[in-house]
Design a protein around this motif. Structure first.
Motif, PDB file in Angstrom:
ATOM      1  N   GLU A  75      16.001  30.854 -19.044  1.00  0.00           N
ATOM      2  CA  GLU A  75      17.295  31.017 -19.713  1.00  0.00           C
ATOM      3  C   GLU A  75      17.996  29.679 -19.901  1.00  0.00           C
ATOM      4  O   GLU A  75      18.609  29.429 -20.945  1.00  0.00           O
ATOM      5  CB  GLU A  75      18.178  31.982 -18.926  1.00  0.00           C
ATOM      6  CG  GLU A  75      17.687  33.414 -18.975  1.00  0.00           C
ATOM      7  CD  GLU A  75      18.600  34.387 -18.248  1.00  0.00           C
ATOM      8  OE1 GLU A  75      18.752  35.523 -18.725  1.00  0.00           O
ATOM      9  OE2 GLU A  75      19.156  33.999 -17.201  1.00  0.00           O
ATOM     10  N   HIS A  80      17.961  33.535 -23.786  1.00  0.00           N
ATOM     11  CA  HIS A  80      17.649  34.870 -23.290  1.00  0.00           C
ATOM     12  C   HIS A  80      16.154  35.190 -23.371  1.00  0.00           C
ATOM     13  O   HIS A  80      15.489  34.861 -24.346  1.00  0.00           O
ATOM     14  CB  HIS A  80      18.416  35.917 -24.085  1.00  0.00           C
ATOM     15  CG  HIS A  80      19.884  35.891 -23.864  1.00  0.00           C
ATOM     16  ND1 HIS A  80      20.468  35.995 -22.612  1.00  0.00           N
ATOM     17  CD2 HIS A  80      20.920  35.771 -24.736  1.00  0.00           C
ATOM     18  CE1 HIS A  80      21.777  35.947 -22.724  1.00  0.00           C
ATOM     19  NE2 HIS A  80      22.080  35.798 -24.007  1.00  0.00           N
ATOM     20  N   PRO A 124      17.433  43.059 -16.023  1.00  0.00           N
ATOM     21  CA  PRO A 124      18.841  42.723 -16.222  1.00  0.00           C
ATOM     22  C   PRO A 124      19.053  41.699 -17.331  1.00  0.00           C
ATOM     23  O   PRO A 124      20.024  41.780 -18.092  1.00  0.00           O
ATOM     24  CB  PRO A 124      19.273  42.161 -14.861  1.00  0.00           C
ATOM     25  CG  PRO A 124      18.296  42.716 -13.881  1.00  0.00           C
ATOM     26  CD  PRO A 124      17.005  42.797 -14.632  1.00  0.00           C
ATOM     27  N   ALA A 125      18.141  40.726 -17.440  1.00  0.00           N
ATOM     28  CA  ALA A 125      18.247  39.705 -18.485  1.00  0.00           C
ATOM     29  C   ALA A 125      18.086  40.322 -19.865  1.00  0.00           C
ATOM     30  O   ALA A 125      18.778  39.947 -20.817  1.00  0.00           O
ATOM     31  CB  ALA A 125      17.196  38.615 -18.259  1.00  0.00           C
ATOM     32  N   LYS A 127      18.643  43.552 -20.606  1.00  0.00           N
ATOM     33  CA  LYS A 127      19.769  44.465 -20.835  1.00  0.00           C
ATOM     34  C   LYS A 127      20.963  43.731 -21.441  1.00  0.00           C
ATOM     35  O   LYS A 127      21.688  44.286 -22.272  1.00  0.00           O
ATOM     36  CB  LYS A 127      20.181  45.135 -19.527  1.00  0.00           C
ATOM     37  CG  LYS A 127      19.283  46.264 -19.083  1.00  0.00           C
ATOM     38  CD  LYS A 127      19.818  46.884 -17.796  1.00  0.00           C
ATOM     39  CE  LYS A 127      18.964  48.035 -17.328  1.00  0.00           C
ATOM     40  NZ  LYS A 127      19.501  48.643 -16.084  1.00  0.00           N
ATOM     41  N   LYS A 128      21.155  42.479 -21.033  1.00  0.00           N
ATOM     42  CA  LYS A 128      22.295  41.701 -21.524  1.00  0.00           C
ATOM     43  C   LYS A 128      22.250  41.521 -23.039  1.00  0.00           C
ATOM     44  O   LYS A 128      23.275  41.314 -23.675  1.00  0.00           O
ATOM     45  CB  LYS A 128      22.344  40.333 -20.839  1.00  0.00           C
ATOM     46  CG  LYS A 128      22.788  40.374 -19.394  1.00  0.00           C
ATOM     47  CD  LYS A 128      23.013  38.988 -18.822  1.00  0.00           C
ATOM     48  CE  LYS A 128      21.749  38.190 -18.686  1.00  0.00           C
ATOM     49  NZ  LYS A 128      21.950  36.897 -17.971  1.00  0.00           N
ATOM     50  N   GLN A 129      21.052  41.571 -23.609  1.00  0.00           N
ATOM     51  CA  GLN A 129      20.916  41.377 -25.056  1.00  0.00           C
ATOM     52  C   GLN A 129      20.463  42.648 -25.759  1.00  0.00           C
ATOM     53  O   GLN A 129      20.074  42.623 -26.929  1.00  0.00           O
ATOM     54  CB  GLN A 129      19.927  40.248 -25.334  1.00  0.00           C
ATOM     55  CG  GLN A 129      18.574  40.501 -24.699  1.00  0.00           C
ATOM     56  CD  GLN A 129      17.649  39.336 -24.877  1.00  0.00           C
ATOM     57  OE1 GLN A 129      17.697  38.674 -25.896  1.00  0.00           O
ATOM     58  NE2 GLN A 129      16.793  39.090 -23.900  1.00  0.00           N
ATOM     59  N   ASN A 130      20.507  43.760 -25.019  1.00  0.00           N
ATOM     60  CA  ASN A 130      20.197  45.073 -25.610  1.00  0.00           C
ATOM     61  C   ASN A 130      18.791  45.168 -26.206  1.00  0.00           C
ATOM     62  O   ASN A 130      18.599  45.733 -27.278  1.00  0.00           O
ATOM     63  CB  ASN A 130      21.230  45.441 -26.682  1.00  0.00           C
ATOM     64  CG  ASN A 130      22.636  45.502 -26.126  1.00  0.00           C
ATOM     65  OD1 ASN A 130      22.873  46.136 -25.099  1.00  0.00           O
ATOM     66  ND2 ASN A 130      23.564  44.813 -26.778  1.00  0.00           N
ATOM     67  N   TYR A 171      18.032  51.139 -23.103  1.00  0.00           N
ATOM     68  CA  TYR A 171      18.579  49.783 -23.245  1.00  0.00           C
ATOM     69  C   TYR A 171      17.846  48.983 -24.320  1.00  0.00           C
ATOM     70  O   TYR A 171      18.047  47.766 -24.440  1.00  0.00           O
ATOM     71  CB  TYR A 171      18.507  49.049 -21.898  1.00  0.00           C
ATOM     72  CG  TYR A 171      19.190  49.805 -20.788  1.00  0.00           C
ATOM     73  CD1 TYR A 171      20.579  49.769 -20.640  1.00  0.00           C
ATOM     74  CD2 TYR A 171      18.438  50.582 -19.906  1.00  0.00           C
ATOM     75  CE1 TYR A 171      21.210  50.486 -19.627  1.00  0.00           C
ATOM     76  CE2 TYR A 171      19.065  51.305 -18.888  1.00  0.00           C
ATOM     77  CZ  TYR A 171      20.444  51.251 -18.767  1.00  0.00           C
ATOM     78  OH  TYR A 171      21.067  51.965 -17.767  1.00  0.00           O
TER      79      TYR A 171
END
Length: 244
Positions: A75, A80, A124-125, A127-130, A171
């Motif tokens: 990252e 991302h 989680p990484a 999910k942050k960008q869908n 997600y």
């Protein structure tokens, strides 16, 4: 060209064999790639060969802290994480009576636990960008029997893929498994495996062992948006072995 433009991919076991082929192809199609491996010299050499869109990060796939570090390094360098290729794996051609508990647990840690840790860490990484694509390299021995230890863990990868696909689908994260047959990699050249592989390859309907690049083409498809409606699926690339 450009089928994965702008995407960022982590490839475990990326220093050589299939992993290196995946890294080269994904970068050539527009991705930035992190080569994650314990083979520092080979991994760094490959990153240098590929150029500015590649970086080597040392990763022991059985170590949770190493996984946190590789995602953080990815990252901070490229942005991302869009793609994870869980490619690292080992095999051992020993009978159930001769394989030791220590050897068995080593196979489980590298082939199975590493896939769990990788998915757990990148989820989680992503999910942050869908969205994102996780590609778990299993084997035809995740579909049919083979060596003890290797078969068990490759079946587990198949099952984990389906469980994770269902959990992460809301997600926008796709999870698929790839099931190669006999591929021309350093793994099949091991002293305890190469004679058995040579004999086995005579029974492949396509009459040959596959090149790593042939698997990479499938990985590229799954990393790209071309496979946007595929998740929880098994993609077999075995020259017809499991069709018999």
């Amino acid at each position: 060209m450009g089928r994965v433009n702008g995407k960022v991919a982590i490839i475990t076991g990326g220093a050589r064999g299939m992993g290196a082929a995946h890294a080269r192809l994904l970068e050539s199609e527009g991705a930035r790639v992190v080569i994650a491996d314990i083979l520092e010299q080979e991994g760094q050499a490959l990153a240098t060969e590929i150029g500015d869109h590649a970086k080597f990060v040392r990763l022991d796939v059985t170590n949770a802290a190493d996984w946190e570090n590789v995602v953080s390094e990815t990252e901070s360098t490229f942005g991302h994480v869009n793609v994870l290729v869980n490619n690292a794996g080992i095999t051992m051609n020993k009978s159930i009576e001769k394989i030791s508990e220590e050897e068995y647990r080593k196979i489980v840690d590298i082939n199975q636990v590493s896939v769990f840790l990788g998915m757990k860490t990148v989820a989680p990484a992503m999910k942050k960008q869908n969205g994102g694509s996780i590609i778990n390299i299993s084997s035809i021995n995740g579909l049919v029997g083979g060596a003890i230890g290797y078969t068990d863990t490759k079946f587990a990868v198949r099952g984990m893929t389906k469980a994770a696909a269902l959990e992460l689908s809301p997600y926008g994260i796709r999870v698929n498994s790839v099931h190669p047959g006999v591929i021309e990699t350093p793994m099949i050249a091991q002293e305890d495996s190469k004679d058995a592989i040579k004999e086995f390859s005579k029974h492949i309907p396509n009459r040959r062992v596959a090149k790593p690049e042939e698997v990479s083409n499938l990985v590229l498809y799954l990393a790209s948006e071309e496979s946007s409606y595929s998740t929880g699926a098994e993609f077999v690339i075995d020259g017809g072995l499991t069709a018999q």
